[in-house]
Design a protein around this motif. Structure first.
Motif, PDB file in Angstrom:
ATOM      1  N   ASP A   1       1.090   4.350  -2.882  1.00 44.16           N
ATOM      2  CA  ASP A   1       1.175   5.684  -2.686  1.00 44.16           C
ATOM      3  C   ASP A   1       2.139   6.289  -3.067  1.00 44.16           C
ATOM      4  O   ASP A   1       1.977   7.616  -3.627  1.00 44.16           O
ATOM      5  CB  ASP A   1       0.928   5.706  -1.217  1.00 44.16           C
ATOM      6  CG  ASP A   1      -0.713   5.342  -0.817  1.00 44.16           C
ATOM      7  OD1 ASP A   1      -1.605   4.904  -1.504  1.00 44.16           O
ATOM      8  OD2 ASP A   1      -0.650   5.266   0.672  1.00 44.16           O
TER       9      ASP A   1
ATOM     10  N   LYS B   1      -7.298  -3.202  -6.142  1.00 44.04           N
ATOM     11  CA  LYS B   1      -8.431  -2.414  -7.072  1.00 44.04           C
ATOM     12  C   LYS B   1      -7.883  -0.751  -6.908  1.00 44.04           C
ATOM     13  O   LYS B   1      -7.589  -0.448  -5.694  1.00 44.04           O
ATOM     14  CB  LYS B   1      -9.849  -2.399  -6.326  1.00 44.04           C
ATOM     15  CG  LYS B   1     -10.819  -1.707  -7.199  1.00 44.04           C
ATOM     16  CD  LYS B   1     -12.037  -1.919  -6.685  1.00 44.04           C
ATOM     17  CE  LYS B   1     -13.034  -0.982  -7.649  1.00 44.04           C
ATOM     18  NZ  LYS B   1     -14.481  -1.309  -7.090  1.00 44.04           N
ATOM     19  N   GLY B   2      -7.710  -0.440  -8.038  1.00 40.15           N
ATOM     20  CA  GLY B   2      -7.425   1.081  -8.011  1.00 40.15           C
ATOM     21  C   GLY B   2      -7.456   1.541  -9.493  1.00 40.15           C
ATOM     22  O   GLY B   2      -6.996   1.063 -10.429  1.00 40.15           O
ATOM     23  N   GLU B   3      -7.877   2.659  -9.885  1.00 41.35           N
ATOM     24  CA  GLU B   3      -8.039   3.316 -11.304  1.00 41.35           C
ATOM     25  C   GLU B   3      -6.675   3.764 -11.453  1.00 41.35           C
ATOM     26  O   GLU B   3      -6.590   3.781 -12.909  1.00 41.35           O
ATOM     27  CB  GLU B   3      -9.114   4.431 -11.387  1.00 41.35           C
ATOM     28  CG  GLU B   3     -10.614   3.884 -11.008  1.00 41.35           C
ATOM     29  CD  GLU B   3     -11.727   5.041 -11.104  1.00 41.35           C
ATOM     30  OE1 GLU B   3     -11.365   5.982 -11.869  1.00 41.35           O
ATOM     31  OE2 GLU B   3     -12.695   4.783 -10.588  1.00 41.35           O
TER      32      GLU B   3
ATOM     33  N   ARG C   1       0.796  -1.082  -0.056  1.00 42.20           N
ATOM     34  CA  ARG C   1       0.026  -0.087  -0.039  1.00 42.20           C
ATOM     35  C   ARG C   1       0.773   1.358   0.084  1.00 42.20           C
ATOM     36  O   ARG C   1       0.508   2.196  -0.733  1.00 42.20           O
ATOM     37  CB  ARG C   1      -0.755  -0.120   1.403  1.00 42.20           C
ATOM     38  CG  ARG C   1      -1.924   1.275   1.338  1.00 42.20           C
ATOM     39  CD  ARG C   1      -2.626   0.945   2.782  1.00 42.20           C
ATOM     40  NE  ARG C   1      -3.812   1.915   2.620  1.00 42.20           N
ATOM     41  CZ  ARG C   1      -4.752   2.049   3.358  1.00 42.20           C
ATOM     42  NH1 ARG C   1      -4.778   1.043   4.361  1.00 42.20           N
ATOM     43  NH2 ARG C   1      -5.916   2.745   3.415  1.00 42.20           N
TER      44      ARG C   1
ATOM     45  N   GLU D   1      -7.344   1.689  -4.098  1.00 48.41           N
ATOM     46  CA  GLU D   1      -8.612   1.780  -3.368  1.00 48.41           C
ATOM     47  C   GLU D   1      -8.935   0.747  -2.345  1.00 48.41           C
ATOM     48  O   GLU D   1      -9.740   0.785  -1.384  1.00 48.41           O
ATOM     49  CB  GLU D   1      -9.821   1.787  -4.355  1.00 48.41           C
ATOM     50  CG  GLU D   1      -9.776   3.157  -5.429  1.00 48.41           C
ATOM     51  CD  GLU D   1     -10.418   2.994  -6.570  1.00 48.41           C
ATOM     52  OE1 GLU D   1     -11.763   2.152  -6.498  1.00 48.41           O
ATOM     53  OE2 GLU D   1     -10.166   3.540  -7.604  1.00 48.41           O
ATOM     54  N   HIS D   2      -8.493  -0.608  -2.745  1.00 51.39           N
ATOM     55  CA  HIS D   2      -8.815  -1.745  -1.874  1.00 51.39           C
ATOM     56  C   HIS D   2      -7.733  -2.890  -2.129  1.00 51.39           C
ATOM     57  O   HIS D   2      -7.516  -2.741  -3.253  1.00 51.39           O
ATOM     58  CB  HIS D   2     -10.190  -2.319  -2.109  1.00 51.39           C
ATOM     59  CG  HIS D   2     -10.398  -3.515  -1.257  1.00 51.39           C
ATOM     60  ND1 HIS D   2     -11.050  -3.174  -0.059  1.00 51.39           N
ATOM     61  CD2 HIS D   2     -10.504  -5.095  -1.660  1.00 51.39           C
ATOM     62  CE1 HIS D   2     -11.227  -4.592   0.659  1.00 51.39           C
ATOM     63  NE2 HIS D   2     -10.800  -5.370  -0.338  1.00 51.39           N
TER      64      HIS D   2
END
Length: 128
Positions: A52, A88-90, A48, A59-60
């Protein structure tokens, strides 16, 4: 930490409450469950943070322990752990994920602590 023996387990008090550990899962967490959990969640936290820092926030993140291989002939020791991450993450660039997982393994203190004795396999899938 200080552990006290009770009838079927050992207990310690943590800042989040009481932790009961037993070789019998009817009375508490089994030691190998805590070991595997530590490896999985440490990896997830480092993953994570790396996402970042690379401006690809998740997102998850879901971590599934797909396999735990234990050796019954040598104290039932853990020899292999297969962790499968669903991220999950755009903004996540799937082409960078192999590098992300190299950095995750390199920077996870729990994985580094067991690297010479437990094979840690990490697979993943990215959902946008």
């Amino acid at each position: 930490m200080k552990f006290e023996m009770i009838e079927n387990a050992f207990e310690t008090e943590t800042s989040f409450g009481q932790l009961t550990i037993s070789g019998n899962d009817e009375y508490g967490f089994r030691p190998y469950q805590l070991l595997i959990s530590s490896i999985a969640v440490c990896s997830g936290g480092v993953l994570r943070n790396i996402l970042d820092k690379m401006r690809m926030p998740a997102e998850h993140i879901s971590i599934e322990v797909k396999e735990v291989k234990r050796n019954a002939e040598i104290a039932n020791r853990v020899e292999k752990v297969h962790l499968h991450f669903t991220i999950k993450g755009e903004a996540i660039d799937a082409s960078k994920m192999d590098r992300v997982f190299e950095l995750t393994k390199k920077n996870c203190s729990m994985v580094q602590s067991v690297i010479d004795s437990i094979e840690v396999v990490e697979t993943y899938e990215v959902l946008n």
